[in-house]
Design a protein around this motif. Structure first.
Motif, PDB file in Angstrom:
ATOM      1  N   HIS A 129       0.811  -1.218   0.000  1.00 44.53           N
ATOM      2  CA  HIS A 129       0.000   0.000   0.000  1.00 44.53           C
ATOM      3  C   HIS A 129       0.847   1.272   0.000  1.00 44.53           C
ATOM      4  O   HIS A 129       0.289   2.375  -0.028  1.00 44.53           O
ATOM      5  CB  HIS A 129      -0.919   0.004   1.225  1.00 44.53           C
ATOM      6  N   LEU A 130       2.163   1.127   0.021  1.00 44.10           N
ATOM      7  CA  LEU A 130       3.020   2.315   0.110  1.00 44.10           C
ATOM      8  C   LEU A 130       2.884   3.230  -1.107  1.00 44.10           C
ATOM      9  O   LEU A 130       3.082   4.439  -0.999  1.00 44.10           O
ATOM     10  CB  LEU A 130       4.482   1.898   0.287  1.00 44.10           C
ATOM     11  N   PRO A 137       6.117  13.584   0.264  1.00 42.92           N
ATOM     12  CA  PRO A 137       7.555  13.377   0.489  1.00 42.92           C
ATOM     13  C   PRO A 137       7.806  12.587   1.774  1.00 42.92           C
ATOM     14  O   PRO A 137       7.182  12.850   2.806  1.00 42.92           O
ATOM     15  CB  PRO A 137       8.112  14.803   0.602  1.00 42.92           C
ATOM     16  N   VAL A 138       8.717  11.635   1.697  1.00 39.37           N
ATOM     17  CA  VAL A 138       9.049  10.789   2.846  1.00 39.37           C
ATOM     18  C   VAL A 138      10.565  10.770   3.043  1.00 39.37           C
ATOM     19  O   VAL A 138      11.322  10.527   2.097  1.00 39.37           O
ATOM     20  CB  VAL A 138       8.538   9.346   2.655  1.00 39.37           C
ATOM     21  N   LEU A 139      10.988  11.017   4.263  1.00 38.10           N
ATOM     22  CA  LEU A 139      12.387  10.888   4.644  1.00 38.10           C
ATOM     23  C   LEU A 139      12.525   9.671   5.560  1.00 38.10           C
ATOM     24  O   LEU A 139      11.831   9.577   6.571  1.00 38.10           O
ATOM     25  CB  LEU A 139      12.870  12.137   5.376  1.00 38.10           C
ATOM     26  N   ILE A 140      13.420   8.766   5.204  1.00 34.35           N
ATOM     27  CA  ILE A 140      13.722   7.591   6.020  1.00 34.35           C
ATOM     28  C   ILE A 140      15.084   7.820   6.665  1.00 34.35           C
ATOM     29  O   ILE A 140      16.083   8.027   5.974  1.00 34.35           O
ATOM     30  CB  ILE A 140      13.743   6.308   5.163  1.00 34.35           C
ATOM     31  N   LEU A 150       7.547   3.599  -2.141  1.00 30.35           N
ATOM     32  CA  LEU A 150       7.015   4.940  -1.910  1.00 30.35           C
ATOM     33  C   LEU A 150       7.295   5.820  -3.129  1.00 30.35           C
ATOM     34  O   LEU A 150       8.408   5.812  -3.670  1.00 30.35           O
ATOM     35  CB  LEU A 150       7.663   5.559  -0.673  1.00 30.35           C
ATOM     36  N   PRO A 151       6.330   6.591  -3.592  1.00 30.32           N
ATOM     37  CA  PRO A 151       6.526   7.412  -4.792  1.00 30.32           C
ATOM     38  C   PRO A 151       7.607   8.479  -4.651  1.00 30.32           C
ATOM     39  O   PRO A 151       8.252   8.852  -5.631  1.00 30.32           O
ATOM     40  CB  PRO A 151       5.146   8.055  -5.008  1.00 30.32           C
ATOM     41  N   ASP A 152       7.812   8.989  -3.434  1.00 32.87           N
ATOM     42  CA  ASP A 152       8.725  10.113  -3.251  1.00 32.87           C
ATOM     43  C   ASP A 152       9.443   9.953  -1.916  1.00 32.87           C
ATOM     44  O   ASP A 152       9.006  10.485  -0.893  1.00 32.87           O
ATOM     45  CB  ASP A 152       7.926  11.428  -3.277  1.00 32.87           C
TER      46      ASP A 152
END
Length: 270
Positions: A204-205, A211-214, A235-237
């Motif tokens: 489902h990501l 925007p996502v920061l890991i 994740l798209p971004d």
């Protein structure tokens, strides 16, 4: 206590529940298992001049710890907290369990999430062997309102802190052991079981179009960085930063590089 009462607790947003500093775009911080909102003190200090930074205690650190709940309930709590602070949406930053929740918050409340910061977390569930080991670790605590045995608190330091921190900053580790030894046993039992059997959300990501920061400690003994990397593909971004000489609480163990990474992400993307 019913879920409605707990929801109202988060909408009330008392000072006993949150630390709220600064003005500007809101960033909400959700802690991991055994931790509390104070673990984000370095981040709140770093962001307060440019952002409204809010760290809050999840259910296990409140007097509502005794009722069973899951990550969906914690996501609803986060939505109620946004209501309480008067924000329609925010960047949600979650460490470990807080990251598990943040992913589910983004899926359940897509209009209320501007971005995500996932600290030492992952989308996949733990293995069957890990679930069994964690379950056995906290089994003696079920239903207990007594403080955790200190030997149990000391035994979990290897899950939360990296080798470098345990060797070079034993004072930090000991200060958290002191806190863990004061928690009611049931609080830890229910906290861990809120995520222990969680389903995989990897498929489902692609629905999380923000925007996502890991951020991940290189020495994380609980979730190896390699287990977070698959999120980059789904994740798209998303972007990822590995923090050297840091374990599972990388933002607490090595706040300077983590603060720099989060600040740059927020400044560039928001």
């Amino acid at each position: 206590m019913g879920d409605e009462t707990i929801t109202e607790m988060y909408r009330a947003r008392t000072d006993a529940l949150t630390t709220d500093v600064g003005e500007g775009r809101p960033v909400v911080f959700a802690h991991g298992t055994l931790m509390n909102r104070s673990m984000f003190a370095p981040q709140l200090e770093a962001l307060k001049d440019d952002y409204r930074s809010v760290a809050y205690d999840l259910r296990a650190r409140t007097d509502r710890y005794a009722q069973e709940y899951d990550l969906g309930d914690l996501a609803d709590d986060c939505a109620a907290l946004l209501d309480g602070i008067g924000e329609d949406s925010a960047v949600i930053a979650g460490m470990s369990m807080g990251g598990f929740m943040a992913l589910r918050f983004a899926l359940a409340y897509p209009d209320r999430v501007d971005g995500l910061v996932l600290i030492d977390s992952m989308a996949a569930p733990h293995s069957a062997e890990e679930r069994e080991a964690y379950g056995e670790l906290v089994e003696p605590l079920e239903g207990s309102h007594e403080s955790n045995p200190r030997e149990l608190a000391e035994s979990v330091t290897g899950y939360l802190f990296g080798e470098t921190t345990r060797e070079e900053n034993p004072g930090l580790v000991e200060s958290w052991v002191d806190r863990w030894a004061t928690y009611p046993g049931a609080a830890v039992y229910n906290e861990l079981h809120s995520w222990l059997d969680r389903p995989d959300v990897t498929d489902h990501l692609s629905e999380i179009d923000v925007p996502v920061l890991i951020v991940h400690g290189e020495e994380d003994p609980s979730i190896d960085p390699s287990r977070a990397e698959p999120m980059l593909e789904e994740l798209p971004d998303a972007e990822m930063e590995i923090v050297p000489e840091a374990g599972h609480t990388s933002n607490l163990e090595r706040p300077a590089p983590v603060n720099s990474t989060i600040t740059s992400f927020l400044d560039e993307r928001f």
